[in-house]
Structures are given as C-alpha cells and as structure tokens.
Scaffold this motif. Structure first.
Motif, PDB file in Angstrom:
ATOM      1  N   ARG A 309       0.872  -0.816   0.344  1.00 12.71           N
ATOM      2  CA  ARG A 309       0.491  -0.042   0.395  1.00 12.71           C
ATOM      3  C   ARG A 309       0.972   1.412  -0.286  1.00 12.71           C
ATOM      4  O   ARG A 309       2.064   1.666   0.587  1.00 12.71           O
ATOM      5  CB  ARG A 309      -0.328  -0.136   1.163  1.00 12.71           C
ATOM      6  CG  ARG A 309      -2.080  -0.674   1.440  1.00 12.71           C
ATOM      7  CD  ARG A 309      -3.268  -0.409   1.956  1.00 12.71           C
ATOM      8  NE  ARG A 309      -2.909  -0.589   3.693  1.00 12.71           N
ATOM      9  CZ  ARG A 309      -3.211  -1.278   4.129  1.00 12.71           C
ATOM     10  NH1 ARG A 309      -3.945  -2.408   4.460  1.00 12.71           N
ATOM     11  NH2 ARG A 309      -2.226  -0.642   5.494  1.00 12.71           N
ATOM     12  N   GLN A 311       1.132   5.720   0.613  1.00 14.35           N
ATOM     13  CA  GLN A 311       0.239   6.447   1.694  1.00 14.35           C
ATOM     14  C   GLN A 311      -1.358   6.269   1.743  1.00 14.35           C
ATOM     15  O   GLN A 311      -2.168   6.313   2.562  1.00 14.35           O
ATOM     16  CB  GLN A 311       0.758   7.688   1.520  1.00 14.35           C
ATOM     17  CG  GLN A 311       0.923   8.747   2.863  1.00 14.35           C
ATOM     18  CD  GLN A 311       1.186  10.019   3.100  1.00 14.35           C
ATOM     19  OE1 GLN A 311       2.178  10.270   2.276  1.00 14.35           O
ATOM     20  NE2 GLN A 311       1.131  10.385   4.071  1.00 14.35           N
ATOM     21  N   ALA A 312      -1.966   6.508   0.005  1.00 11.92           N
ATOM     22  CA  ALA A 312      -3.105   7.150   0.202  1.00 11.92           C
ATOM     23  C   ALA A 312      -4.008   6.000   0.105  1.00 11.92           C
ATOM     24  O   ALA A 312      -4.680   5.918   0.754  1.00 11.92           O
ATOM     25  CB  ALA A 312      -2.929   7.894  -1.408  1.00 11.92           C
ATOM     26  N   ASP A 314      -3.363   3.234   2.635  1.00 15.68           N
ATOM     27  CA  ASP A 314      -3.136   3.440   4.742  1.00 15.68           C
ATOM     28  C   ASP A 314      -4.262   4.972   4.347  1.00 15.68           C
ATOM     29  O   ASP A 314      -5.034   3.839   5.353  1.00 15.68           O
ATOM     30  CB  ASP A 314      -1.992   3.559   4.823  1.00 15.68           C
ATOM     31  CG  ASP A 314      -0.755   2.805   4.702  1.00 15.68           C
ATOM     32  OD1 ASP A 314      -1.174   1.780   4.656  1.00 15.68           O
ATOM     33  OD2 ASP A 314       0.123   3.171   4.985  1.00 15.68           O
ATOM     34  N   VAL A 315      -4.254   6.018   4.287  1.00 12.61           N
ATOM     35  CA  VAL A 315      -4.981   6.909   4.780  1.00 12.61           C
ATOM     36  C   VAL A 315      -6.118   5.595   3.803  1.00 12.61           C
ATOM     37  O   VAL A 315      -7.562   6.062   4.713  1.00 12.61           O
ATOM     38  CB  VAL A 315      -4.986   8.604   3.724  1.00 12.61           C
ATOM     39  CG1 VAL A 315      -6.275   8.921   3.957  1.00 12.61           C
ATOM     40  CG2 VAL A 315      -3.745   8.483   4.626  1.00 12.61           C
ATOM     41  N   LEU A 316      -7.040   5.390   3.294  1.00 13.29           N
ATOM     42  CA  LEU A 316      -8.107   5.080   2.790  1.00 13.29           C
ATOM     43  C   LEU A 316      -8.938   4.066   4.093  1.00 13.29           C
ATOM     44  O   LEU A 316      -9.381   4.047   4.397  1.00 13.29           O
ATOM     45  CB  LEU A 316      -7.788   4.546   1.209  1.00 13.29           C
ATOM     46  CG  LEU A 316      -9.298   4.213   0.991  1.00 13.29           C
ATOM     47  CD1 LEU A 316     -10.863   4.849   1.062  1.00 13.29           C
ATOM     48  CD2 LEU A 316      -9.416   3.298  -0.638  1.00 13.29           C
ATOM     49  N   GLN A 318      -7.725   3.442   6.879  1.00 14.06           N
ATOM     50  CA  GLN A 318      -7.896   4.071   7.867  1.00 14.06           C
ATOM     51  C   GLN A 318      -9.047   4.425   7.708  1.00 14.06           C
ATOM     52  O   GLN A 318      -9.519   4.595   9.493  1.00 14.06           O
ATOM     53  CB  GLN A 318      -6.413   4.722   8.850  1.00 14.06           C
ATOM     54  CG  GLN A 318      -5.807   3.937   8.735  1.00 14.06           C
ATOM     55  CD  GLN A 318      -3.917   4.617   8.720  1.00 14.06           C
ATOM     56  OE1 GLN A 318      -3.948   6.393   8.838  1.00 14.06           O
ATOM     57  NE2 GLN A 318      -2.581   4.582   9.135  1.00 14.06           N
ATOM     58  N   ALA A 319      -9.401   5.409   7.065  1.00 13.46           N
ATOM     59  CA  ALA A 319     -10.698   6.665   6.604  1.00 13.46           C
ATOM     60  C   ALA A 319     -11.560   5.228   6.896  1.00 13.46           C
ATOM     61  O   ALA A 319     -12.981   5.557   7.703  1.00 13.46           O
ATOM     62  CB  ALA A 319     -10.790   7.263   5.725  1.00 13.46           C
ATOM     63  N   GLN A 322     -12.574   3.859  10.335  1.00 16.38           N
ATOM     64  CA  GLN A 322     -13.436   5.348  11.434  1.00 16.38           C
ATOM     65  C   GLN A 322     -14.381   5.093  11.318  1.00 16.38           C
ATOM     66  O   GLN A 322     -15.441   6.390  11.882  1.00 16.38           O
ATOM     67  CB  GLN A 322     -12.467   6.452  11.651  1.00 16.38           C
ATOM     68  CG  GLN A 322     -10.288   5.483  12.119  1.00 16.38           C
ATOM     69  CD  GLN A 322     -10.477   6.922  12.294  1.00 16.38           C
ATOM     70  OE1 GLN A 322      -9.400   8.055  11.406  1.00 16.38           O
ATOM     71  NE2 GLN A 322      -8.402   6.474  11.850  1.00 16.38           N
TER      72      GLN A 322
END
Length: 356
Positions: A309, A311-312, A314-316, A318-319, A322
C-alpha cells in the motif's frame, strides 16, 4: 528478561526458515491447550480434538509424556530440535526419535521442575514422542501443508522486505511484540522472563514462522544454532477470520478490498493468490486497478516483484475503519478454487526450548 548476545556477523547471517516440524509442534501445543485464538483455529480444533483426545486416552504413557514435555515454563528440549532449513518432516522428526533416552528424561525433569514420574522412567520416550508428532503431522498438518507453506513463505517475504525498510531491529521487535525486542548493545530479548543471558555470537540464528497464533518458543543446540519460533502475520494465518469493512467493500468490491487490506505488508502476486484463494488472473486485475488508482505501489526485491500500500492506500483503509459502519465486516469472497483446511516460549539445558 531473557536475552541473547550476538555480534553483527551473527545478525547479518541470520535467516528465516520454514519448518514442517515446527508447524507440527505448534499444532500439537494447540491441540493440548485446546485454546483457539480465532474462529479458524476453533473450527480446526472441532475437527481434530476428539481424535487427539481419543489417541491419548488409549495411551496413558504418551498422554503423561505430552503433559510433562510441554511443561509450564519449559519445553522438554528433545521435542523441539532447531530446524536446519530445507528439510522434510521425516528428516526433522528423525532427530526427535534419535534423542538419547537419558537426555530425554533429563529434559522432562527440567520441564517439570522436579522428579520424573515413575511411568516416564523408561527408554522409549523419544520413540513415543516421534510417533505422536507423526500422527499430528499426518492427520492435521500434511493435508493442508502446501497452503500453510505458502502462507509461511508469504510472511517471510514480507518480513525480509521490512529489513530493507526499517532494518533488523524493526523486524525483531515485530516478531512477538512484548516478548522479542532488540535492546541495543548486541542484545536480543527473547522473552520477558528473568533467564540468564546467553552468548550466541558465531552461531547460526534462525527465525521460524508458524501459523498457530499463540505459538512461540526458542530452541537451540548450544554454540551451533539458535531458533526463535514466532506466529506469522495473523491476516495470513487465518484468512477466514479476516473481514473487509463494509464501506471499503462497497467502494472497491470485497475481493479487491481484501487484496488492499493484505498489502499492509509487501506481498507478491503468487502469495496473494495463495492467501486469498482468488485466481491468479483476478489478483492481477485487482493489483492493476489499485496501482492505477495510486493505492498500491510495485517494487522489486531480488527476483520477486512485491506490492504494498501507498500512503494514499493507508489513509483510505484507516478512514473507512473510522467512518460510521466502516468497522462492520463484509463477508469475504468465496475462493475461486478448492481451499485446503487451515489449520506456546521456555529456557533449557541441551537443544533447548523456552516457553513464553
């Protein structure tokens, strides 16, 4: 804490090894404890525990041998010879069978922390232990060994790639969080217990994954080789327990989202195929779409091409975890082909094993 002291040369020569005997012994421990870490292990226990208990009920000596050998703080050393790499199960279990009877009895006394029960004061203990391990291998491990092996190899590739990103310290810290840790000053913590330190510089250091999630021990032949056995990455070991967040599944599709979740650690196309149960063509298409979307990247490690993955990505992931409802799991896609069934850390005195 228990720790080993090793020089830079020993660390540089250390390597990962897949061991059929270590996988078999980890499953023996799971059978004996009957304490599953996840639903996949629960199903495995339901399948195999009745036969295991019937086997021991018919053989009280072996039953007592297993209880004594696993111990509370120690494993009897002759049960866990350190692997050598590239061996088949018969070659590994032959070393258990070849243990001298006097040594086996001494190892059991150490594991028990006291005198040996009269029924275990006999010369056939190594033979009995070898036969039991052969039963566990043949009945519970070998039918799914090819898939297990691919899962273990996927873990090795991911951790090897981690060495290039974070160095050996990051890999050793992550083997068994809270138990193994690089302390600096040439010291590797192997467990949190107050065992005497051991100098292993100049010997062979092996890191050995198993699929059982609460398994782990260290073993050694003094001055020759030392092995740290650890549970492989949980998402790889029990894919049936892995769930795709519903929001991510709705966005990407459950199968593609499953691939994205797995790529928290670098994996190859072949390894993703083995772990997910999806076809090679399907995995390839998912990787192409995810890469074009900037959610994963491709890199070469030796002769392997690994995906991980960005960084994008990972952000997706995690988002969606949440967001409201994001934690609710979507059912994993059914494998496209037949799936085989999927299937504890101590100190010593000889070819040693340490319990957690």
């Amino acid at each position: 804490m228990g720790w080993w002291e090793l020089n830079a040369d020993t660390l540089a020569r250390s390597r990962f090894v897949v061991s059929p005997l270590a996988e078999t012994f980890a499953n023996l421990k799971l059978l004996h404890a009957a304490d599953a870490a996840h639903p996949g292990e629960q199903r495995w226990l339901r399948s195999h525990l009745p036969a295991y208990r019937a086997l021991l009920a018919a053989d009280p000596v072996t039953d007592r041998l297993v209880g004594a050998g696993l111990g509370r703080n120690w494993i009897a050393d002759f049960l866990t010879p350190p692997p050598r790499g590239g061996e088949r199960f018969p070659d590994e279990v032959a070393r258990v069978r070849a243990a001298p009877p006097d040594a086996a009895r001494a190892h059991l006394r150490t594991a028990l922390g006291g005198p040996l029960p009269a029924e275990l004061d006999r010369d056939d203990l190594p033979e009995r232990a070898a036969r039991l391990l052969e039963w566990v291998w043949g009945e519970t491990v070998r039918p799914s060994w090819e898939r297990r092996r691919r899962v273990l190899e996927a873990d090795v590739v991911a951790r090897t790639a981690q060495v290039s990103r974070g160095g050996w310290a990051s890999v050793l810290d992550a083997l068994r969080p809270g138990r193994t840790r690089w302390l600096g000053g040439n010291r590797l913590q192997i467990n949190p217990h107050a065992y005497p330190p051991r100098e292993i510089s100049g010997a062979e250091l092996l890191l050995v994954p198993v699929t059982v999630q609460r398994a782990g021990w260290v073993a050694w032949e003094d001055g020759v080789r030392y092995a740290a056995v650890y549970p492989c990455t949980g998402a790889l070991a029990h894919p049936a327990a892995r769930t795709v967040p519903s929001a991510l599944g709705a966005l990407l599709g459950p199968a593609r989202a499953d691939v994205l979740l797995l790529l928290a650690s670098p994996l190859s196309t072949t390894q993703l195929t083995a772990v997910t149960g999806q076809g090679l063509g399907s995995v390839g298409r998912h990787l192409r779409v995810l890469r074009e979307a900037g959610l994963i990247e491709r890199r070469r490690a030796g002769r392997s091409v690994l995906y991980a993955r960005t960084q994008a990505g990972d952000v997706l992931t995690q988002a969606v975890r949440q967001c409201p409802g994001g934690a609710r799991g979507a059912a994993r896609p059914a494998p496209t082909g037949p799936r085989p069934r999927t299937a504890p850390d101590p100190p010593d005195r000889g070819a040693h094993s340490i319990q957690p």
